[in-house]
Design an enzyme around this catalytic site. Structure first.
Site, PDB file in Angstrom:
ATOM      1  N   GLY A   1       0.805  -1.213   0.000  1.00 43.90           N
ATOM      2  CA  GLY A   1       0.000   0.000   0.000  1.00 43.90           C
ATOM      3  C   GLY A   1       0.836   1.258   0.000  1.00 43.90           C
ATOM      4  O   GLY A   1       0.325   2.370   0.007  1.00 43.90           O
ATOM      5  N   CYS A   2       2.140   1.104  -0.014  1.00 44.18           N
ATOM      6  CA  CYS A   2       3.028   2.259  -0.021  1.00 44.18           C
ATOM      7  C   CYS A   2       3.357   2.583  -1.474  1.00 44.18           C
ATOM      8  O   CYS A   2       3.805   1.711  -2.209  1.00 44.18           O
ATOM      9  CB  CYS A   2       4.301   1.907   0.739  1.00 44.18           C
TER      10      CYS A   2
END
Lengths: 98, 121, 111
Positions: C109-110
């Protein structure tokens, strides 16, 4: 709630799980799940007994594509693509059972 | 917070035969960043995802089951497992690697009705 | 794919500089990657890097920044479990930069 099922009832328990778990609402059979909505299929009885709690719909283009357009089971509502859209609009939530 | 929605992730697939379980987990971890009300449901073969003692060396696949224990740190604490699915597989709560709430099929259905968004894997 | 040369050995990285094989990692590689990020490693950096590696060892994922911050606060104290402190050590993001130095994949999710 709208429940969308796309797996054949003869190879997958998805339809059964859906009917056993969901409390009611609309069920739309698409892709290989349309086989459940044909006269004489082993899943027909299961579908019939769920009709008290659910309104069952089948996507006709998928049924016709499989050569079974003339074998729609009793009590199942045929829909086209715009009917599909209407169902998703008229229900607050949809769940696609994979 | 008024714009919080209830998200439910329904996991119905066993962990390594298909990619669904891992994909679901990744989506859940990402969703955690948005501070929503997230519930995870495990039913049918999905309960196998939480089985203790997974050893994947022999199939040369990443064992992602330890990540379920990280969910608490992501503030995802609502994990529900279907009773009937456990029983059908000869499993009990003690076989699972995280603390869960075991619900009957009927209770699971009722919980589904309360959701704003249901994502099935 | 790319490669980095450390101590006479070549190690595979992805196009963003993350180690491909997590088992390649050692402290020389960490120092080397830190150098490419303009970070000079001190004890405070190492404390975070070691924490990240322990976290990964236990959960097999790289934690999101928010989760890392909270977990560090719990383990190392509130004076370290906050964004100011962690971004002070890793200006381009404790998730992204520290994970790279720790030889872990980029946090899910980064971006």
């Amino acid at each position: 709630m709208l429940h969308i099922v796309n797996k054949s009832p003869l190879t997958s328990v998805t339809l059964e799980s859906c009917l056993n778990t969901a409390t009611g609402g609309d069920v739309l059979l698409i892709e290989d799940a349309v086989y459940a909505a044909t006269r004489g299929s082993a899943a027909e009885a299961k579908l019939q007994s769920a009709m008290g709690r659910f309104k069952i719909h089948v996507l006709m283009p998928d049924l016709e594509a499989r050569g079974l357009g003339d074998r729609l089971a009793e009590g199942v509502t045929p829909v086209d693509y715009s009917g599909f859209v209407e169902l998703t609009v008229s229900n607050k939530t949809s769940q696609s059972w994979l | 917070m008024s714009d919080t929605k209830k998200f439910m992730f329904v996991n119905r697939k066993a962990p390594y035969g298909t990619i669904y379980a891992l994909e679901s987990l990744e989506v859940v971890l990402i969703t955690a960043a948005f501070d929503q009300d997230v519930s995870l449901v495990f039913m049918d073969d999905g309960v196998y995802q939480l089985k203790k003692g997974q050893q994947t060396k022999g199939i040369e696949t990443k064992n992602f089951s330890p990540a379920y224990r990280a969910l608490e740190g992501y503030d995802i604490e609502k994990l529900y497992v279907e009773q009937e699915a456990l029983e059908a597989r000869g499993l009990s709560e003690d076989d699972l690697l995280v603390d869960v709430t075991v619900l009957s099929r009927a209770e699971m259905g009722a919980l589904m009705d309360e959701q704003d968004v249901v994502l099935s894997f | 794919m790319a490669n980095i040369e450390v101590g006479g050995n070549s190690y595979e990285t992805d196009e963003e500089g993350y180690l491909v094989n997590l088992s390649d990692w050692n402290s020389d590689i960490a120092n080397y990657i830190a150098g490419t990020e303009n970070i000079e490693m001190n004890d405070q950096h190492w404390e975070v890097i070691n924490f990240l590696r322990e976290y990964f060892e236990e959960y097999q994922i790289a934690p999101a920044v928010r989760v890392l911050t909270k977990a560090i606060g719990k383990k190392l104290g509130a004076d370290k479990g906050n964004s100011e402190y962690l971004y002070g050590l890793f200006p381009y993001g404790p998730g992204k930069q520290a994970c790279k130095i720790a030889g872990l994949p980029k946090p899910t999710g980064c971006v």
